[in-house]
Design an enzyme around this catalytic site. Structure first.
Site, mmCIF file in Angstrom:
data_model
loop_
_atom_site.group_PDB
_atom_site.id
_atom_site.type_symbol
_atom_site.label_atom_id
_atom_site.label_comp_id
_atom_site.label_asym_id
_atom_site.label_seq_id
_atom_site.Cartn_x
_atom_site.Cartn_y
_atom_site.Cartn_z
ATOM 1 N N CYS A 198 0.826 -1.204 0.000
ATOM 2 C CA CYS A 198 0.000 0.000 0.000
ATOM 3 C C CYS A 198 0.863 1.258 0.000
ATOM 4 O O CYS A 198 2.026 1.228 0.368
ATOM 5 C CB CYS A 198 -0.920 0.087 1.204
ATOM 6 S SG CYS A 198 -1.762 -1.440 1.584
ATOM 7 N N GLU A 211 13.003 -15.560 -16.420
ATOM 8 C CA GLU A 211 12.442 -14.209 -16.481
ATOM 9 C C GLU A 211 11.379 -14.110 -17.580
ATOM 10 O O GLU A 211 10.341 -13.466 -17.405
ATOM 11 C CB GLU A 211 13.581 -13.200 -16.702
ATOM 12 C CG GLU A 211 13.172 -11.773 -17.027
ATOM 13 C CD GLU A 211 12.354 -11.071 -15.948
ATOM 14 O OE1 GLU A 211 12.130 -11.652 -14.881
ATOM 15 O OE2 GLU A 211 11.911 -9.930 -16.208
ATOM 16 N N TRP A 258 -3.141 -2.548 -1.372
ATOM 17 C CA TRP A 258 -2.902 -3.905 -1.870
ATOM 18 C C TRP A 258 -3.302 -4.809 -0.713
ATOM 19 O O TRP A 258 -2.638 -4.836 0.326
ATOM 20 C CB TRP A 258 -1.427 -4.091 -2.220
ATOM 21 C CG TRP A 258 -1.116 -5.404 -2.870
ATOM 22 C CD1 TRP A 258 -1.238 -5.727 -4.195
ATOM 23 C CD2 TRP A 258 -0.594 -6.571 -2.229
ATOM 24 N NE1 TRP A 258 -0.844 -7.016 -4.399
ATOM 25 C CE2 TRP A 258 -0.445 -7.560 -3.229
ATOM 26 C CE3 TRP A 258 -0.250 -6.893 -0.920
ATOM 27 C CZ2 TRP A 258 0.044 -8.845 -2.948
ATOM 28 C CZ3 TRP A 258 0.228 -8.159 -0.634
ATOM 29 C CH2 TRP A 258 0.375 -9.120 -1.645
ATOM 30 N N GLU A 314 2.982 -12.918 -15.400
ATOM 31 C CA GLU A 314 2.619 -11.696 -14.666
ATOM 32 C C GLU A 314 1.573 -10.863 -15.402
ATOM 33 O O GLU A 314 0.644 -10.367 -14.793
ATOM 34 C CB GLU A 314 3.856 -10.793 -14.498
ATOM 35 C CG GLU A 314 4.714 -11.093 -13.312
ATOM 36 C CD GLU A 314 5.891 -10.114 -13.219
ATOM 37 O OE1 GLU A 314 6.141 -9.627 -12.121
ATOM 38 O OE2 GLU A 314 6.564 -9.848 -14.242
ATOM 39 N N ASN A 334 0.345 1.343 5.978
ATOM 40 C CA ASN A 334 1.037 0.437 5.060
ATOM 41 C C ASN A 334 1.787 -0.565 5.914
ATOM 42 O O ASN A 334 2.578 -0.165 6.765
ATOM 43 C CB ASN A 334 2.004 1.253 4.187
ATOM 44 C CG ASN A 334 3.036 0.395 3.497
ATOM 45 O OD1 ASN A 334 2.750 -0.734 3.128
ATOM 46 N ND2 ASN A 334 4.223 0.932 3.314
ATOM 47 N N GLY A 335 1.536 -1.870 5.726
ATOM 48 C CA GLY A 335 2.225 -2.877 6.522
ATOM 49 C C GLY A 335 1.241 -3.847 7.136
ATOM 50 O O GLY A 335 0.109 -3.979 6.663
ATOM 51 N N ARG A 341 2.390 0.702 -5.542
ATOM 52 C CA ARG A 341 2.441 -0.050 -4.292
ATOM 53 C C ARG A 341 1.160 -0.846 -4.051
ATOM 54 O O ARG A 341 1.035 -1.529 -3.039
ATOM 55 C CB ARG A 341 2.667 0.901 -3.119
ATOM 56 C CG ARG A 341 3.901 1.774 -3.291
ATOM 57 C CD ARG A 341 4.018 2.744 -2.157
ATOM 58 N NE ARG A 341 4.383 2.069 -0.934
ATOM 59 C CZ ARG A 341 5.623 1.850 -0.541
ATOM 60 N NH1 ARG A 341 6.605 2.249 -1.280
ATOM 61 N NH2 ARG A 341 5.869 1.232 0.579
ATOM 62 N N LYS A 363 3.984 -3.335 -7.335
ATOM 63 C CA LYS A 363 5.360 -3.106 -7.757
ATOM 64 C C LYS A 363 6.327 -3.223 -6.590
ATOM 65 O O LYS A 363 7.434 -3.719 -6.720
ATOM 66 C CB LYS A 363 5.476 -1.724 -8.389
ATOM 67 C CG LYS A 363 6.852 -1.415 -8.879
ATOM 68 C CD LYS A 363 6.834 -1.049 -10.331
ATOM 69 C CE LYS A 363 8.194 -1.091 -10.951
ATOM 70 N NZ LYS A 363 8.512 -2.380 -11.551
ATOM 71 N N LYS A 396 7.594 -12.969 -16.845
ATOM 72 C CA LYS A 396 6.968 -11.817 -17.524
ATOM 73 C C LYS A 396 5.627 -12.221 -18.115
ATOM 74 O O LYS A 396 4.635 -11.534 -17.965
ATOM 75 C CB LYS A 396 7.845 -11.295 -18.676
ATOM 76 C CG LYS A 396 8.989 -10.387 -18.406
ATOM 77 C CD LYS A 396 8.690 -9.010 -17.947
ATOM 78 C CE LYS A 396 8.432 -8.915 -16.484
ATOM 79 N NZ LYS A 396 9.510 -8.922 -15.554
ATOM 80 N N HIS A 422 13.450 -34.339 -17.320
ATOM 81 C CA HIS A 422 13.165 -34.886 -15.997
ATOM 82 C C HIS A 422 11.769 -34.508 -15.511
ATOM 83 O O HIS A 422 11.506 -34.512 -14.314
ATOM 84 C CB HIS A 422 14.227 -34.429 -14.993
ATOM 85 C CG HIS A 422 15.604 -34.882 -15.362
ATOM 86 N ND1 HIS A 422 15.981 -36.208 -15.332
ATOM 87 C CD2 HIS A 422 16.676 -34.205 -15.821
ATOM 88 C CE1 HIS A 422 17.238 -36.319 -15.740
ATOM 89 N NE2 HIS A 422 17.685 -35.106 -16.051
#
Ligand code: G6P
Length: 606
Positions: free
Chosen positions: A2, A479, A74, A486, A98-99, A27, A601, A483, A502
């Site tokens: 947040c 990556e 968030w 996401e 926030n937290g 955030r 983010k 991407k 495997h």
């Protein structure tokens, strides 16, 4: 997570609060709200979903107060709904947070027994009720807040306003960042300096345990013990930053296109281009004898760290330990005496990375961080900071920050290699030259972006996508898969090419695109064997390589033709097709590219 903001202003502040929240949306963005003190009363407006919903609400139902707080959320405790959106309030106290308040259950039970009525499922609401409870016992707002803070356990940044007090705001920091902004007869609080950039560039960062009492004309910071403390006032560099997509459809695309430039800036910071040598800051350890380097990070930054491990081991011949931050710390990894620990983070605020940094620091490691946000907590708690000069990254899926992290880490690898006698002058010049050419290759690859729009039609129909790579290309495959999932929400897995047989090979059929990241380097032949295993099972290969299509002895469905590169720099250039595949697929699928669902983010919770 947040983002929070607070303003003691000279005029009604609701609009400025929303403007600041826009800069904090990275955030979290599942709901938002603001509250102000209006004629002595607390008035708030909240809305589920994106910030524009809150803006629309404020147009219909404006707020007139000149003292106010705001929040973009968030969700951690309670679904993303209006009732759980901040600010949260009791009869006379209003708070944004926030937290995570870890002991909120016991506090909530205690306060309920004392008569408090809770209106949300959040942990935050206990803070408002706890302060009110203290005030009911006779304490003034400042004393009541101080008593309440002493009872909170967990991580928090708070901004608090009070009914009947138009010239008072209190902020507190324990584990989550909070900056005080100093204006002319105005005061501000914000999760970061970017939020405050339109209002002031004079900022003071609170330290852990600090809390601050703000009036328009003065402020006073106290530490956890209640002692008055001085914290430096800095001039923030965030003010030049505009939240602007330019001509691009999304921030992510703009940031992909900025890479050539920002990589150049970052490289220039760590090398002497004319001499063809790396010019690196003193890390405060003897790199020739340091026994081990430990690298830790989260998400995309972790993959940058993984590339660095390959570089450091191969070019500098130094043992490297790497793990995601949430694991490294809790598995209580032993740290060697005199070791160097490197943390990689765009935001510099990721809770797991920060906690692991502290763990390594307590274990006597020299702490070096590769961060994009200069005054972030991770930067401030490191012995040495290696900035990446990516500029603000707004798209939630990291792109330019990643390649700038790679740029700084490549220079680190060369600096360590040189110190350990593993790099002749001639070889150093060769590798530096290869790095210097990276931006040019990126620019020319971006001319062929159409290609990815065509590929996206095919990817958008896939349910699963596999990404394979070996050696330095393995982290790039990881990556690439990250991407894609996401931002397009298509299931994707990155695998070491040799591991495919495997397990993942069982997934392969003609509906599964398999992206093979395979520069024509010393491992190419091995990867070709794995590709043939895919082809033999009907898998549809997307080959990302500089090698000729004909040289691989099997059918490929598509070939993204890469330039011939020095093997050292392939991760920096091969990252680009990974980004473009994901971006164009997501655009075609109509997802929210810059703010994909459920993500944020900057992840400031563990
Ligand atoms: C989040 C972001 C990722 C980022 C990761 C680590 O998950 O969505 O893009 O890689 O956090 O963030 P950091 O700021 O530490 O690089």
């Amino acid at each position: 997570m947040c983002g929070i903001v607070g303003i003691l202003g000279a005029k009604p502040v609701a609009e400025d609060l929303v403007d600041a929240l826009r800069r904090l949306e990275y955030r979290g963005y599942d709901s938002a709200g603001v509250a102000t003190v209006e004629n002595g009363h607390l008035e708030r407006r909240r809305a589920e979903g994106k910030l524009r919903n809150l803006s629309e609400r404020l147009m219909r139902e404006p707020l007139a107060g000149k003292a106010g707080i705001g929040h973009t959320r968030w969700a951690t405790h309670g679904a993303p709904s209006e009732r759980n959106a901040h600010p949260h309030m009791s009869e006379n106290v209003c708070v944004v947070h926030n937290g995570i308040i870890e002991n909120f259950r016991e506090l909530r039970e205690e306060l309920t027994r004392a008569g408090a009525v809770f209106a949300s499922d959040t942990d935050t609401e206990v803070v408002a009720h706890l302060i009110s409870y203290e005030m009911r016992k006779g304490a003034e707002p400042v004393e009541a807040t101080r008593n309440a803070l002493g009872r909170l356990r967990g991580a928090f940044a708070l901004a608090i306003i009070f009914a009947g007090h138009d010239n008072l705001m209190i902020g507190a920091r324990e584990g989550s960042p909070l900056a005080v902004g100093h204006g002319d007869q105005q005061m501000f609080l914000g999760s970061d300096a970017i939020a405050l950039a339109p209002f002031t560039d004079k900022v003071t960062y609170l330290e852990e345990g600090d809390w601050v009492v703000l009036h328009r004309e003065s402020f006073e910071i106290r530490d956890r013990q209640g002692r008055k403390v001085e914290r430096p006032m800095l001039t923030s560099q965030a003010s030049g930053f505009l939240v602007d997509k330019g001509n691009h459809r999304h921030f992510m695309l703009k940031e992909i296109h900025e890479q050539a430039e920002v990589i150049s800036h970052t490289l220039t910071n760590y090398m002497d281009m004319a001499a063809g040598t790396v010019r690196f800051p003193d890390l405060g350890v003897d790199l020739a004898t340091v026994p081990r380097i430990t690298i830790s990070a989260c998400g995309t930054a972790y993959y940058a760290g993984l590339v660095a491990k390959y570089w450091l081991e191969r070019y500098a011949r130094i043992p490297v330990e790497i793990d995601v931050a949430s694991e490294l710390r809790y598995r209580e990894a032993p740290m060697p005496e005199g070791g160097l620990a490197v943390f990689v983070s765009q935001s510099g605020e990721t809770a797991d990375t920060l906690a692991t940094l502290r763990y390594c620091k307590a274990a006597g490691q020299r702490i070096v961080s590769v961060v994009n946000v200069r005054n972030s907590t991770i930067a401030r708690e490191s012995h040495v900071v290696l900035p990446t000069l990516a500029g603000p990254e707004i798209g939630v899926a990291s792109t330019k920050a990643f390649t700038c992290q790679l740029s700084a880490l490549a220079c680190l690898a060369l600096a360590v290699a040189r110190a350990r006698g593993q790099l002749s002058e001639e070889r150093e010049r060769e590798l530096v030259r290869a790095l210097v050419e990276v931006p040019r290759h990126l620019t020319s690859l971006l001319r062929d972006e159409r290609r990815y729009e065509e590929l996206a039609h095919w990817f958008s129909k896939a349910k699963d996508v596999l990404y394979l790579g070996r050696g330095l290309s393995y982290p790039i495959a990881l990556e690439g898969a990250l991407k894609l999932k996401e931002i397009s929400y298509i299931h994707a897995e990155g695998y070491a090419a040799g591991e495919m047989k495997h397990g993942p090979i069982a997934l392969i059929d003609e509906k599964v695109p398999v992206v093979v990241v395979a520069p024509n380097d010393d491992l190419f032949e091995k990867t070709v064997s794995n590709m043939q295993e895919v082809a033999a099972r009907g898998g549809q290969i997307v080959l990302v390589s500089d090698a000729d299509r004909d040289s691989i002895g099997c059918e490929v469905a598509a070939h993204i033709r890469m330039p011939a590169l020095h093997p050292f720099v392939t991760p920096l250039v091969y990252a680009l097709p990974m980004q473009l595949i994901a971006y164009h697929t997501a655009v075609l699928m109509g997802t929210d590219v810059d703010q994909p669902r459920n993500l944020a983010k900057s992840v400031t919770v563990e």
